[in-house]
Design an enzyme around this catalytic site. Structure first.
Site, mmCIF file in Angstrom:
data_model
loop_
_atom_site.group_PDB
_atom_site.id
_atom_site.type_symbol
_atom_site.label_atom_id
_atom_site.label_comp_id
_atom_site.label_asym_id
_atom_site.label_seq_id
_atom_site.Cartn_x
_atom_site.Cartn_y
_atom_site.Cartn_z
ATOM 1 N N LEU A 52 0.789 -1.217 0.082
ATOM 2 C CA LEU A 52 -0.009 0.088 0.093
ATOM 3 C C LEU A 52 0.811 1.198 0.117
ATOM 4 O O LEU A 52 0.576 2.457 -0.594
ATOM 5 C CB LEU A 52 -1.043 0.171 1.196
ATOM 6 C CG LEU A 52 -2.149 -0.780 1.203
ATOM 7 C CD1 LEU A 52 -2.866 -0.784 2.588
ATOM 8 C CD2 LEU A 52 -3.061 -0.427 0.238
ATOM 9 N N GLY A 53 1.990 1.191 0.846
ATOM 10 C CA GLY A 53 2.699 2.467 0.620
ATOM 11 C C GLY A 53 3.945 2.233 1.681
ATOM 12 O O GLY A 53 4.020 1.156 2.325
ATOM 13 N N GLY A 91 6.544 4.054 4.366
ATOM 14 C CA GLY A 91 6.867 5.233 5.308
ATOM 15 C C GLY A 91 8.546 5.289 6.059
ATOM 16 O O GLY A 91 9.142 4.082 5.582
ATOM 17 N N VAL A 122 3.725 -0.742 4.383
ATOM 18 C CA VAL A 122 2.248 -1.276 4.824
ATOM 19 C C VAL A 122 1.861 -1.935 3.589
ATOM 20 O O VAL A 122 1.741 -1.530 2.401
ATOM 21 C CB VAL A 122 1.458 -0.025 4.878
ATOM 22 C CG1 VAL A 122 0.060 -0.301 5.457
ATOM 23 C CG2 VAL A 122 1.960 1.057 5.945
ATOM 24 N N LYS A 161 1.204 -3.181 8.629
ATOM 25 C CA LYS A 161 2.697 -2.330 8.825
ATOM 26 C C LYS A 161 3.829 -3.346 9.256
ATOM 27 O O LYS A 161 3.626 -3.724 10.538
ATOM 28 C CB LYS A 161 2.170 -1.303 9.523
ATOM 29 C CG LYS A 161 3.344 -0.099 9.377
ATOM 30 C CD LYS A 161 2.662 1.013 10.111
ATOM 31 C CE LYS A 161 3.981 2.128 10.173
ATOM 32 N NZ LYS A 161 3.345 3.529 10.698
ATOM 33 N N ASP A 212 2.517 14.259 16.458
ATOM 34 C CA ASP A 212 2.991 14.207 15.089
ATOM 35 C C ASP A 212 1.782 14.466 14.062
ATOM 36 O O ASP A 212 1.624 13.552 13.117
ATOM 37 C CB ASP A 212 3.513 12.885 14.838
ATOM 38 C CG ASP A 212 4.505 13.079 13.680
ATOM 39 O OD1 ASP A 212 4.886 13.875 13.020
ATOM 40 O OD2 ASP A 212 4.897 11.825 13.142
ATOM 41 N N ASN A 239 -0.169 11.584 8.276
ATOM 42 C CA ASN A 239 -0.680 10.838 9.208
ATOM 43 C C ASN A 239 -2.146 10.539 9.450
ATOM 44 O O ASN A 239 -2.668 10.080 10.716
ATOM 45 C CB ASN A 239 0.006 11.127 10.575
ATOM 46 C CG ASN A 239 1.421 10.806 10.517
ATOM 47 O OD1 ASN A 239 1.901 10.031 9.605
ATOM 48 N ND2 ASN A 239 2.354 11.502 11.386
ATOM 49 N N ASP A 241 -0.820 6.460 13.067
ATOM 50 C CA ASP A 241 0.636 6.611 13.475
ATOM 51 C C ASP A 241 0.899 7.391 14.729
ATOM 52 O O ASP A 241 1.125 8.337 14.993
ATOM 53 C CB ASP A 241 1.243 7.671 12.495
ATOM 54 C CG ASP A 241 2.670 7.442 12.076
ATOM 55 O OD1 ASP A 241 3.345 6.762 12.998
ATOM 56 O OD2 ASP A 241 2.929 7.371 11.037
ATOM 57 N N GLY A 296 3.444 6.595 16.711
ATOM 58 C CA GLY A 296 4.881 6.346 17.093
ATOM 59 C C GLY A 296 5.468 7.534 17.963
ATOM 60 O O GLY A 296 6.320 7.263 18.890
HETATM 61 N N1 LIG Z 1 -4.413 1.460 7.294
HETATM 62 C C1 LIG Z 1 -4.002 1.673 6.113
HETATM 63 N N2 LIG Z 1 -4.982 1.643 5.024
HETATM 64 C C2 LIG Z 1 -4.491 2.038 3.847
HETATM 65 N N3 LIG Z 1 -3.224 2.791 3.425
HETATM 66 C C3 LIG Z 1 -2.644 2.765 4.651
HETATM 67 C C4 LIG Z 1 -2.850 2.386 5.578
HETATM 68 N N4 LIG Z 1 -1.803 2.523 6.621
HETATM 69 C C5 LIG Z 1 -0.902 3.332 5.989
HETATM 70 N N5 LIG Z 1 -1.274 3.425 4.578
HETATM 71 C C6 LIG Z 1 -0.637 3.626 3.349
HETATM 72 O O1 LIG Z 1 0.889 3.397 3.509
HETATM 73 C C7 LIG Z 1 1.670 4.635 3.518
HETATM 74 C C8 LIG Z 1 2.988 4.343 4.634
HETATM 75 O O2 LIG Z 1 2.271 4.326 5.700
HETATM 76 P P1 LIG Z 1 3.380 4.653 6.948
HETATM 77 O O3 LIG Z 1 2.241 4.849 8.155
HETATM 78 O O4 LIG Z 1 4.230 3.674 7.196
HETATM 79 O O5 LIG Z 1 3.549 6.113 6.339
HETATM 80 P P2 LIG Z 1 3.799 7.295 7.078
HETATM 81 O O6 LIG Z 1 2.899 7.918 8.121
HETATM 82 O O7 LIG Z 1 3.923 8.450 6.003
HETATM 83 O O8 LIG Z 1 5.205 6.884 7.927
HETATM 84 P P3 LIG Z 1 6.014 7.479 8.885
HETATM 85 O O9 LIG Z 1 5.251 8.786 9.282
HETATM 86 O O10 LIG Z 1 6.322 6.485 9.616
HETATM 87 O O11 LIG Z 1 7.308 8.018 7.805
HETATM 88 C C9 LIG Z 1 0.587 5.831 3.868
HETATM 89 O O12 LIG Z 1 0.939 6.962 3.405
HETATM 90 C C10 LIG Z 1 -0.729 5.294 3.256
HETATM 91 O O13 LIG Z 1 -0.718 5.611 2.229
#
Ligand SMILES: Nc1ncnc2c1ncn2[C@@H]1O[C@H](COP(=O)(O)OP(=O)(O)OP(=O)(O)O)[C@@H](O)[C@H]1O
Length: 588
Positions: A115-116, A118, A123, A138, A232, A237, A250, A252
């Site tokens: 999905l993505g 971070g 994820v 994740k 954050d 987020n 998020d 964290g």
């Molecule tokens: N529960 C979810 N459902 C759908 N997509 C998700 C979900 N969780 C995360 N994603 C997708 O995955 C991507 C990365 O998630 P992640 O939480 O790791 O990113 P992030 O918040 O940008 O990371 P970080 O803040 O830790 O750098 C998000 O931008 C989102 O598009």
């Protein structure tokens, strides 16, 4: 963060801007981030080079010393549940068998794709093998490099679990550790608020901004009532569901205000606090003042960004002026006085002057928009539920109908390979039916061909022809008599092209093919088991070619047609349907 540290701004030390035009140059319209690839998952744009400018780059590995894992080789831990939900009710042995070589993730989930990514990890969209539903999982990018990293991750998972359930907090399902990595299973959302906003048309969107404000104030109220601060909060987020509901995610950097002990898993001391994204950071955080007001400031910056569709500054003049209480008027002038006033109260430089979440929620303007938002979400979610219910009902109906058809066909009890080797299809297509009969040694084999032939009823080509025929019938244009007559010739032998149609039948795909061209609702209810039996019989009679049986069957068919003709049929006449079946075997 480095910029923020560099400036070491406190409110008093910041110069009050005399010419705001300087500051205006530091704000810019939101840059649109095009998807990185054309994959179905729009979140893949998160990997785009333009996105990378949003997040701080990962620290390069130090070249001076070997990695910690080499200095202190660790045995990767086996599967360990980290959430109360998993510890209390671990999956049954049928789903997860620890004695197997496969990991917990592989045994319990079907991975449906990335999905993505971070800075923390990746994820994945998954399907749970336990309940068949879709979720997001994740997984941390790296193995834990020590106990402090492990306890930080564990704390994040446990805190997230404590915050749920809440309608505006991302639903937590489970968390575990396996091979030194943290896994968190949550509800599946459609995208992040950041990506969603970037895909909107340029220009201010005040109604959307009010909706986001209402949802996120509700999430913060819940968080602050449990003595947590998020620290954050930013559009990246926040996730958005199919119905458009926002979910704060998020955790964290979550900080528990009342926990003094630094040793416990859930709480952390001030020294342990990591700073969030400088673009959304409240000025008092630089003085070490952590409190709920910091989240209000971050929410204010996020709403400003979303309402005006602008980039918020990472540093420099613009960053400082935003923390002096000066809003960029060239962007905010398009907003209503109501929203401007709310933003000013959220972005007050001193935390004591900022409105609290409860105060914001009691503002008449916010209450009015919150009420509308609630109605919108109820309608959107009810509509979605009804739609998915209808979809289920249609699917169930189709399956039921196709199984009914199967049970009425005499030869369909014999299993037919739905996707035989391509070579065999090719071979079949080049042979006339008589040659096939000669090749096939037993009547059983003939039956297999007949099974394939009956499949034609559900094939895309067949449904297409049925649709065109139905549309012909609906215009009340009678078919040429000669054509109908020739169909009934017992001497008829199917041609290659007809065989091609038959051989391409795939029972598994058939109901969907019929549906996809929209003829299902007309065709399916009008085909009686008797139609199908007759059709199957007519196929049999063509292959056996016994004049006696043909005569008998024709007699039966005619008498059946007379009976059926007496009954009014809303869509089409049975005799048309019969000739329709026979059309599939006509020689050109
Ligand atoms: N529960 C979810 N459902 C759908 N997509 C998700 C979900 N969780 C995360 N994603 C997708 O995955 C991507 C990365 O998630 P992640 O939480 O790791 O990113 P992030 O918040 O940008 O990371 P970080 O803040 O830790 O750098 C998000 O931008 C989102 O598009």
């Amino acid at each position: 963060m480095s910029v923020a540290v560099e400036t070491s701004v406190s409110r008093m030390s910041l110069p009050v801007p005399t010419h705001f035009s300087h500051a205006e140059q530091t704000f810019s319209l939101k840059k649109r981030h095009l998807p990185f690839s054309s994959s179905s998952n729009s979140n893949s744009s998160y990997c785009s080079p333009s996105h990378l400018s949003h997040s701080l780059p990962p620290l390069p590995p130090s070249k001076g010393c070997p990695p910690l894992s080499r200095m202190f080789p660790q045995q990767p831990t086996p599967w360990t549940p980290l959430s109360g939900s998993l510890s209390k009710t671990p999956p049954p042995n049928a789903v997860y068998d620890p004695s197997k070589q496969q990991s917990y993730f592989d045994q319990c989930y079907t991975n449906l794709g990335l999905l993505g990514r971070g800075s923390f990890g990746e994820v994945y969209k998954v399907k749970s093998n336990l309940d068949g539903r879709q979720y997001a999982v994740k997984r941390s990018a790296h193995r834990f490099r020590g106990n402090s990293e492990r306890s930080r991750s564990t704390r994040e998972a446990k805190n997230h679990e404590r915050l749920c359930p809440h309608p505006h907090i991302l639903d937590f399902v489970a968390a575990w550790e396996e091979c030194g990595r943290l896994y968190i299973q949550t509800e599946l959302c459609s995208t992040s608020l950041l990506l969603h906003a970037e895909n909107q048309p340029p220009g201010p969107d005040e109604p959307a901004a009010w909706a986001y404000l209402c949802d996120l104030l509700s999430a913060l109220q819940h968080l602050h009532s449990l003595d947590f601060v998020h620290l954050d909060l930013k559009p990246a987020n926040v996730l958005i569901t199919d119905s458009g509901r926002l979910k704060l995610a998020d955790f964290g950097l979550l900080f528990e205000l009342k926990k003094k002990s630094t040793g416990s898993l859930e709480g952390k001391g001030k020294d342990d606090i990591q700073e969030g994204d400088p673009r959304y950071m409240a000025p008092e955080l630089l003085r070490g003042e952590y409190g709920p007001a910091a989240d209000v400031f971050s929410l204010g910056v996020s709403i400003l960004e979303l309402a005006c569709n602008m980039e918020v500054p990472n540093g420099g003049e613009g960053w400082q002026q935003l923390r002096q209480g000066c809003l960029p008027s060239e962007f905010t002038s398009g907003l209503s006085a109501e929203l401007q006033a709310v933003l000013r109260m959220m972005l007050a430089p001193e935390p004591s002057e900022r409105l609290t979440v409860s105060e914001l929620l009691s503002l008449p303007s916010v209450r009015k928009h919150r009420w509308r938002r609630r109605i919108y979400l109820v309608v959107a979610e009810t509509t979605l539920t009804l739609l998915s219910f209808c979809q289920l009902a249609v699917c169930f109906g189709c399956r039921l109908l196709s199984s009914l058809h199967l049970s009425f066909l005499p030869h369909w009890s014999k299993p037919v390979p739905s996707t035989p080797p391509k070579g065999s299809w090719d071979k079949d297509l080049t042979l006339p039916l008589s040659a096939m009969h000669a090749d096939s040694g037993s009547p059983e084999d003939d039956a297999v061909f007949l099974l394939d032939q009956t499949d034609v009823e559900l094939s895309p080509t067949f449904s297409h022809r049925v649709t065109s025929r139905l549309s012909l019938d609906s215009t009340s244009t009678p078919l040429p008599k000669s054509l109908r007559h020739s169909h009934r010739s017992p001497a008829h032998t199917p041609t290659h092209s007809n065989l091609g149609d038959w051989s391409s039948c795939n029972l598994a795909q058939a109901p969907f093919s019929i549906h996809s061209n929209g003829s299902c609702h007309t065709l399916t209810p009008s085909i009686s088991p008797l139609h199908i039996e007759l059709f199957a019989d007519s196929m049999n009679e063509k292959s056996t070619q016994s004049p006696h049986s043909v005569a008998n069957k024709s007699l039966q068919r005619r008498s059946w047609i007379r009976t059926e003709e007496a009954l009014p049929r809303p869509n089409f006449e049975p005799k048309n349907l019969l000739s329709l079946f026979e059309d599939t075997t006509v020689e050109p």
